[in-house]
Design an enzyme around this catalytic site. Structure first.
Site, PDB file in Angstrom:
ATOM      1  N   GLU A 181       0.630  -1.061  -0.035  1.00 20.39           N
ATOM      2  CA  GLU A 181      -0.056  -0.065  -0.006  1.00 20.39           C
ATOM      3  C   GLU A 181       1.177   1.286   0.147  1.00 20.39           C
ATOM      4  O   GLU A 181       0.879   2.072   1.066  1.00 20.39           O
ATOM      5  CB  GLU A 181      -0.931   0.058   1.251  1.00 20.39           C
ATOM      6  N   ARG A 236       2.023  -8.365   0.792  1.00 17.22           N
ATOM      7  CA  ARG A 236       1.290  -7.635   1.919  1.00 17.22           C
ATOM      8  C   ARG A 236       1.527  -7.483   3.127  1.00 17.22           C
ATOM      9  O   ARG A 236       1.684  -6.622   4.042  1.00 17.22           O
ATOM     10  CB  ARG A 236      -0.199  -8.203   1.786  1.00 17.22           C
ATOM     11  N   ASN A 252      -1.813  -6.483  10.425  1.00 15.62           N
ATOM     12  CA  ASN A 252      -3.182  -6.206  10.775  1.00 15.62           C
ATOM     13  C   ASN A 252      -4.275  -7.229  11.169  1.00 15.62           C
ATOM     14  O   ASN A 252      -5.266  -6.967  11.201  1.00 15.62           O
ATOM     15  CB  ASN A 252      -3.930  -5.158   9.780  1.00 15.62           C
ATOM     16  N   ARG A 253      -3.499  -8.130  11.505  1.00 15.94           N
ATOM     17  CA  ARG A 253      -4.513  -9.377  12.288  1.00 15.94           C
ATOM     18  C   ARG A 253      -3.569  -9.652  13.538  1.00 15.94           C
ATOM     19  O   ARG A 253      -4.393 -10.722  14.219  1.00 15.94           O
ATOM     20  CB  ARG A 253      -4.736 -10.435  11.415  1.00 15.94           C
ATOM     21  N   SER A 305      -4.287   1.395   2.005  1.00 19.91           N
ATOM     22  CA  SER A 305      -5.418   1.610   0.788  1.00 19.91           C
ATOM     23  C   SER A 305      -5.607   0.289   0.528  1.00 19.91           C
ATOM     24  O   SER A 305      -5.207  -0.596   0.579  1.00 19.91           O
ATOM     25  CB  SER A 305      -4.073   2.371  -0.177  1.00 19.91           C
ATOM     26  N   GLU A 378      -8.687   3.843   4.478  1.00 18.33           N
ATOM     27  CA  GLU A 378      -8.326   3.393   3.145  1.00 18.33           C
ATOM     28  C   GLU A 378      -8.307   4.410   2.294  1.00 18.33           C
ATOM     29  O   GLU A 378      -9.133   4.991   1.992  1.00 18.33           O
ATOM     30  CB  GLU A 378      -9.414   2.161   2.625  1.00 18.33           C
TER      31      GLU A 378
HETATM   32  O1  0X9 Z   1      -7.797  -6.098   5.663  1.00 22.17           O
HETATM   33  C1  0X9 Z   1      -7.301  -5.119   6.285  1.00 22.17           C
HETATM   34  O2  0X9 Z   1      -6.529  -5.109   7.019  1.00 22.17           O
HETATM   35  C2  0X9 Z   1      -7.876  -3.570   5.533  1.00 22.17           C
HETATM   36  N1  0X9 Z   1      -8.000  -3.580   4.313  1.00 22.17           N
HETATM   37  S1  0X9 Z   1      -6.642  -3.671   3.320  1.00 22.17           S
HETATM   38  O3  0X9 Z   1      -7.102  -3.900   2.035  1.00 22.17           O
HETATM   39  N2  0X9 Z   1      -5.792  -2.221   3.501  1.00 22.17           N
HETATM   40  O4  0X9 Z   1      -5.961  -4.916   3.678  1.00 22.17           O
HETATM   41  C3  0X9 Z   1      -9.094  -3.653   6.337  1.00 22.17           C
HETATM   42  C4  0X9 Z   1      -9.129  -3.673   7.704  1.00 22.17           C
HETATM   43  C5  0X9 Z   1      -9.967  -2.772   8.245  1.00 22.17           C
HETATM   44  N3  0X9 Z   1      -9.011  -2.126   9.246  1.00 22.17           N
HETATM   45  C6  0X9 Z   1      -8.087  -1.118   9.199  1.00 22.17           C
HETATM   46  N4  0X9 Z   1      -8.140  -0.614   7.742  1.00 22.17           N
HETATM   47  N5  0X9 Z   1      -7.277  -1.051   9.974  1.00 22.17           N
HETATM   48 ZN    ZN Z   2      -4.039  -2.587   4.406  1.00 19.66          ZN
END
Ligand code: 0X9
Ligand code: ZN
Length: 519
Positions: A181, A236, A252-253, A305, A378
């Protein structure tokens, strides 16, 4: 004609490398080891879970996830189009040639120009951060918050008005938790650039720095970012080595609040792999520890993004969070300011319903664990270019990012103090409790309540019901100039304690309740 095309690229590279001033970018012009020839991105209207499962059989890369029904973007191979046609699913082609967009992006790199006229690699980002700090050492300093899996520094720039009081409230903005991103790196750098250059001349910038310390971490995932420049533009995750031989955890998990719930994968080779445990990764740990060590941080935006969204908690549940109405009102304000910049459309709402369920995300931890204003963005676009947003959009996308940040800084932020239990609670031993974000130099009263799973007590000013035999112990300590107070007290040895609740209070403000287990 591939042969001719290859020759052309080779001679362009040779030409550019021969130019003076073409230094740092050289290695990144070597063609990436992973190519995307014949790859395209399609937006498919999904009607059911079965549709999604079908798409998983032809696509290994979801670009924009969504709840079961609705449009979802997938990268697929052109050779899989007949299968998609045969499925009867409704779809449109968003990107006909992924490799062509990557090449267009690379064509501009390394060419002389303004920092924001092209995407910048990790080394350029770091040296530009230092340039900014050197420009205004009275406002800014660069500091590492920790190291990545591959031992790269995770850099932050901390910017505040000269002579700021210790303990001044702070906001934190990070980009690039997801490596591909790229726009998020540029938009956070652009924010830092404006803050450093326009203090005293621009009203918004001056207001922000007079009222907050602004902490910007442009690349939270440096290993992943470097890897997108050298090997795989569409990477990613971070670059952890997983138990099954695959690489990468979705940072982000990986956060420790409601880790492992819906929307997080247990498969190491999945793009949404949650990791072997909460905070298993050094990158998430570094940011969490940094936030804990700086309890004056009252809000943050984790910047991603694409899709043009302004998101707030929760990601892990469909339930609305306690402060949903306020988040929605703040989001409306941010949305209006962002739309006013260039007329692009934004949507704001909770992660779970606006985008999809996602557990262990940054913003849930910010809000759920720290009581912060925890948001995420995003950024541009809505899929026309996706992650390969043309460099010509760096500045407008950054302007939008900044406009929303200004609204957050102007919002009357009202955050409760936080209470931390530092270390384990062990019978007969000393426990240390810290109350933060209090009024400097005033007394803080600590209470702790013990439960043995019998009985119930209602604590009116907290509006909670606790199962406690007695609210048995208390203490007080003066808050220092940072608004922090620390109490050291002994955990009783003899009562059959199972669980302890702690709270701190100061002239009408009561902290969150911290629940901890006795060892
Ligand atoms: O999947 C994700 O982590 C986010 N979308 S992405 O396409 N950028 O990977 C969305 C998760 C929602 N939370 C945040 N954006 N923090
Ligand atoms: Zn992301």
């Amino acid at each position: 004609m591939p042969a001719f095309k290859g020759l052309l690229i080779a001679s362009v590279v040779a030409f550019l490398c021969a130019q003076p001033g073409f230094g740092q970018g050289v290695d990144e012009r070597i063609p990436q080891s992973i190519r995307f020839d014949g790859e395209m991105v399609v937006r498919v209207q999904l009607e059911s879970e079965a549709d999604f499962r079908f798409m998983e059989t032809i696509s290994e890369d979801v670009w924009s996830h969504h709840i079961v029904q609705g449009p979802v973007d997938f990268r697929i191979s052109r050779s899989d189009l007949p299968a998609l046609d045969g499925s009867g699913l409704e779809y449109e082609v968003l990107i006909a040639d992924v490799q062509a967009l990557i090449e267009a992006e690379r064509a501009g790199q390394g060419v002389d120009g303004d920092f924001f006229s092209q995407y910048q690699n990790f080394n350029s980002v770091v040296s530009y951060l230092n340039t900014l700090a050197a420009l205004r050492p009275d406002l800014a300093r660069v500091e590492s918050i920790g190291q990545s899996v591959q031992d790269r520094e995770i850099w932050a720039i901390r910017i505040s008005s000269p002579g700021s009081e210790p303990g001044k409230p702070a906001l934190v903005f990070n980009g690039c938790i997801h490596a591909r991103e790229w726009i998020t790196v540029m938009a956070t750098m652009w924010t830092a650039d404006r803050l450093v250059r326009e203090y005293g001349s621009d009203a918004d910038v001056t207001f922000m720095l007079d009222n907050y310390e602004i902490i910007i971490i442009p690349v939270l995932n440096p290993d992943g970012y470097v890897y997108t420049w050298t090997n795989n533009r569409m990477w990613r995750k971070n670059r952890s080595s997983n138990s099954d031989g695959s690489r990468g955890v979705d940072l982000n998990r990986n956060w420790g609040y409601k880790w492992g719930g819906r929307g997080a994968s247990t498969s190491p080779n999945s793009d949404t792999y949650r990791g072997p445990g909460p905070f298993s990764e050094p990158e998430t740990t570094a940011l969490a520890e940094f936030v804990r060590a700086n309890p004056q941080i009252v809000g943050g935006i984790d910047i991603h993004s694409y899709s043009q969204l302004i998101l707030h908690p929760w990601g892990y549940t469909i339930q609305l969070c306690d402060d949903h109405d306020e988040f929605q009102a703040l989001g409306d304000q941010m949305e209006a300011a962002m739309e006013a910049e260039h007329g692009t459309q934004w949507i704001n709402g909770p992660v779970y319903t606006t985008i999809y369920p996602a557990s262990g995300v940054t913003s849930d931890w910010y809000y759920g664990e720290r009581g912060m204003y925890g948001l995420s963005y995003e950024l541009r676009d809505r899929g026309q270019y996706g992650f390969t947003l043309p460099a010509s959009q760096i500045v407008p996308a950054s302007e939008e990012t900044f406009a929303g940040i200004v609204e957050l800084a102007r919002w009357p932020i009202n955050v409760p103090p936080v209470l931390d239990v530092l270390g384990d609670l062990v019978r007969g031993e000393n426990a240390t409790v810290r109350y933060a974000r209090g009024i400097p130099n005033e007394d803080v009263y600590f209470y702790y309540s013990i439960r043995d799973q019998e009985g119930t007590t209602y604590i009116p000013f907290l509006d909670v019901t606790l199962d406690i035999p007695q609210a048995s112990l208390a203490g007080s300590a003066a808050a220092d100039e940072h608004g922090q107070a620390t109490l050291v007290t002994t955990v009783p040895r003899n009562i059959p304690i199972l669980v302890i609740w702690l709270q701190g209070a100061q002239t009408g403000i009561t902290s969150n309740v911290v629940l901890d287990q006795i060892n």
